[in-house]
Design a protein around this motif. Structure first.
Motif, PDB file in Angstrom:
ATOM      1  N   TYR A   1      -8.808  -3.043   0.967  1.00 57.64           N
ATOM      2  CA  TYR A   1      -7.311  -2.738   0.911  1.00 57.64           C
ATOM      3  C   TYR A   1      -6.572  -3.696   0.116  1.00 57.64           C
ATOM      4  O   TYR A   1      -5.400  -3.527  -0.416  1.00 57.64           O
ATOM      5  CB  TYR A   1      -6.871  -2.851   2.465  1.00 57.64           C
ATOM      6  CG  TYR A   1      -7.344  -1.478   3.106  1.00 57.64           C
ATOM      7  CD1 TYR A   1      -6.562  -0.202   2.796  1.00 57.64           C
ATOM      8  CD2 TYR A   1      -8.011  -1.488   4.167  1.00 57.64           C
ATOM      9  CE1 TYR A   1      -6.984   0.950   3.318  1.00 57.64           C
ATOM     10  CE2 TYR A   1      -8.623  -0.250   4.811  1.00 57.64           C
ATOM     11  CZ  TYR A   1      -7.779   0.911   4.465  1.00 57.64           C
ATOM     12  OH  TYR A   1      -8.164   2.010   4.903  1.00 57.64           O
TER      13      TYR A   1
ATOM     14  N   GLU B   1      -2.367   5.309   2.541  1.00 57.25           N
ATOM     15  CA  GLU B   1      -3.251   4.201   2.725  1.00 57.25           C
ATOM     16  C   GLU B   1      -2.751   3.475   3.688  1.00 57.25           C
ATOM     17  O   GLU B   1      -3.634   3.024   4.609  1.00 57.25           O
ATOM     18  CB  GLU B   1      -3.422   3.417   1.529  1.00 57.25           C
ATOM     19  CG  GLU B   1      -4.044   4.108   0.214  1.00 57.25           C
ATOM     20  CD  GLU B   1      -4.090   3.606  -1.143  1.00 57.25           C
ATOM     21  OE1 GLU B   1      -3.025   2.755  -1.081  1.00 57.25           O
ATOM     22  OE2 GLU B   1      -4.818   3.794  -1.986  1.00 57.25           O
TER      23      GLU B   1
ATOM     24  N   ARG C   1      -3.683   4.445   7.476  1.00 55.94           N
ATOM     25  CA  ARG C   1      -5.280   4.236   7.539  1.00 55.94           C
ATOM     26  C   ARG C   1      -5.417   2.928   7.897  1.00 55.94           C
ATOM     27  O   ARG C   1      -6.826   2.779   8.469  1.00 55.94           O
ATOM     28  CB  ARG C   1      -5.815   4.690   6.437  1.00 55.94           C
ATOM     29  CG  ARG C   1      -5.765   6.087   5.914  1.00 55.94           C
ATOM     30  CD  ARG C   1      -6.882   6.516   4.844  1.00 55.94           C
ATOM     31  NE  ARG C   1      -6.576   7.684   4.294  1.00 55.94           N
ATOM     32  CZ  ARG C   1      -6.345   8.127   3.273  1.00 55.94           C
ATOM     33  NH1 ARG C   1      -6.000   6.777   2.342  1.00 55.94           N
ATOM     34  NH2 ARG C   1      -6.213   9.215   2.717  1.00 55.94           N
ATOM     35  N   THR C   2      -4.771   1.796   7.830  1.00 50.57           N
ATOM     36  CA  THR C   2      -4.938   0.424   8.023  1.00 50.57           C
ATOM     37  C   THR C   2      -5.055   0.004   9.397  1.00 50.57           C
ATOM     38  O   THR C   2      -4.375   0.745  10.360  1.00 50.57           O
ATOM     39  CB  THR C   2      -4.052  -0.404   7.408  1.00 50.57           C
ATOM     40  OG1 THR C   2      -3.072  -0.372   7.714  1.00 50.57           O
ATOM     41  CG2 THR C   2      -4.120  -0.320   5.990  1.00 50.57           C
TER      42      THR C   2
ATOM     43  N   THR D   1     -11.765   8.897   8.796  1.00 51.92           N
ATOM     44  CA  THR D   1     -10.955   7.786   8.167  1.00 51.92           C
ATOM     45  C   THR D   1     -11.728   6.350   8.658  1.00 51.92           C
ATOM     46  O   THR D   1     -11.504   5.310   8.134  1.00 51.92           O
ATOM     47  CB  THR D   1      -9.501   7.950   8.204  1.00 51.92           C
ATOM     48  OG1 THR D   1      -9.119   7.912   9.725  1.00 51.92           O
ATOM     49  CG2 THR D   1      -9.046   8.892   7.578  1.00 51.92           C
TER      50      THR D   1
ATOM     51  N   LEU E   1       0.918  -1.271   0.013  1.00 48.40           N
ATOM     52  CA  LEU E   1      -0.040   0.031   0.051  1.00 48.40           C
ATOM     53  C   LEU E   1       0.895   1.300   0.060  1.00 48.40           C
ATOM     54  O   LEU E   1       1.920   1.340   0.549  1.00 48.40           O
ATOM     55  CB  LEU E   1      -0.939   0.062   1.337  1.00 48.40           C
ATOM     56  CG  LEU E   1      -2.042  -1.216   1.312  1.00 48.40           C
ATOM     57  CD1 LEU E   1      -2.758  -0.965   2.632  1.00 48.40           C
ATOM     58  CD2 LEU E   1      -3.005  -0.854  -0.056  1.00 48.40           C
TER      59      LEU E   1
END
Length: 269
Positions: free
Chosen positions: A121, A48, A51-52, A108, A44
């Motif tokens: 994702y 990104e 944000r996981t 988010t 990623l």
């Protein structure tokens, strides 16, 4: 339905990979429920990746490791993701914020609360345009996700990635849906024999009710502890299958469902 397990990955408390899990299930090592480390997804982009959530990192880790073990391109496989609870931490945080008018929550978080967040994702990171099925089946998510992935491989004639995962549910939501520990498993199922396959798997659905095959390991203490994990974490109900693969030989396994059961015959390759 007959499929071949060409890739396998495990990431769980006390099981940092399939080789570690295999040694425990064969009685060659003791199991200690040390919290597992969830690596950030390297596929990623940095924004990104930040944000996981932990459960997304868990799912992506076992999915990537299973594909690597199978030697397949993640962008080419069909995908089945299964989880009993999805991202319980995010859902719990959102519900707490709704209950407290003065509380706030990051925007988010909202795209992480949907059940298919991990699969989303994964397809972004692997640049996949292949079909994705996301299943949530309460305590029966493992068995029916496996059934779906096997059917996908056989009917479509395509290699299928199966990823099943669950993590501890925080309080107060955990009072209503108790889930403990961290467990993620990834399997790559091929519709044809593969030179490096770990096992051949015959999968069938039985309409009659049947209890889970009870996990039995060489070490009595590990048997007791891991039976408790099977009970406490729905994804860990894969352990009887993993134990059969680890030990070798032919084994018949039943996975209970809310209606009927999934029947498995495991034959070593």
């Amino acid at each position: 339905m007959r499929v071949w397990i060409s890739g396998l990955a495990v990431l769980a408390d006390g099981m940092a990979g399939w080789e570690t899990a295999r040694a425990i299930l064969r009685g060659e090592a003791t199991w200690q429920p040390t919290p597992c480390i969830l690596p950030p997804p390297p596929t990623l982009a940095p924004n990104e990746r930040r944000r996981t959530s932990p459960i997304v990192r868990l799912a992506m880790a076992v999915a990537a490791e299973a594909c690597a073990a199978a030697g397949c391109d993640p962008a080419t496989v069909h995908n089945v993701f299964g989880s009993s609870n999805g991202d319980g931490r995010v859902v719990n945080a959102i519900l707490q914020a709704l209950a407290d008018p003065a509380a706030g929550i990051s925007p988010t978080q909202f795209h992480n609360c949907v059940h298919n967040a991990a699969a989303g994702y994964w397809t972004i990171g692997s640049q996949s345009h292949q079909p994705v099925a996301c299943l949530g089946g309460y305590d029966w998510s493992w068995g029916f996700s496996l059934l779906q992935a096997a059917a996908e491989a056989v009917v479509e004639g395509k290699t299928a990635l199966l990823c099943v995962y669950d993590m501890a549910m925080p309080m107060p939501l955990g009072q209503k849906r108790a889930t403990r520990g961290t467990f993620g498993v990834g399997l790559v199922l091929s519709p044809h024999p593969m030179p490096h396959a770990l096992a051949m798997l015959d999968v069938d659905y039985g309409a009659e009710d049947a209890a889970d095959t009870v996990l039995t390991l060489p070490d009595a203490q590990a048997t007791t502890a891991l039976r408790a994990l099977c009970h406490d974490n729905p994804a860990a109900r894969c352990l009887p299958l993993l134990a059969a693969i680890a030990r070798g030989g032919t084994h018949d396994i039943r996975v209970a469902g809310d209606v009927g059961h999934v029947a498995l015959r495991v034959t070593p390759c």
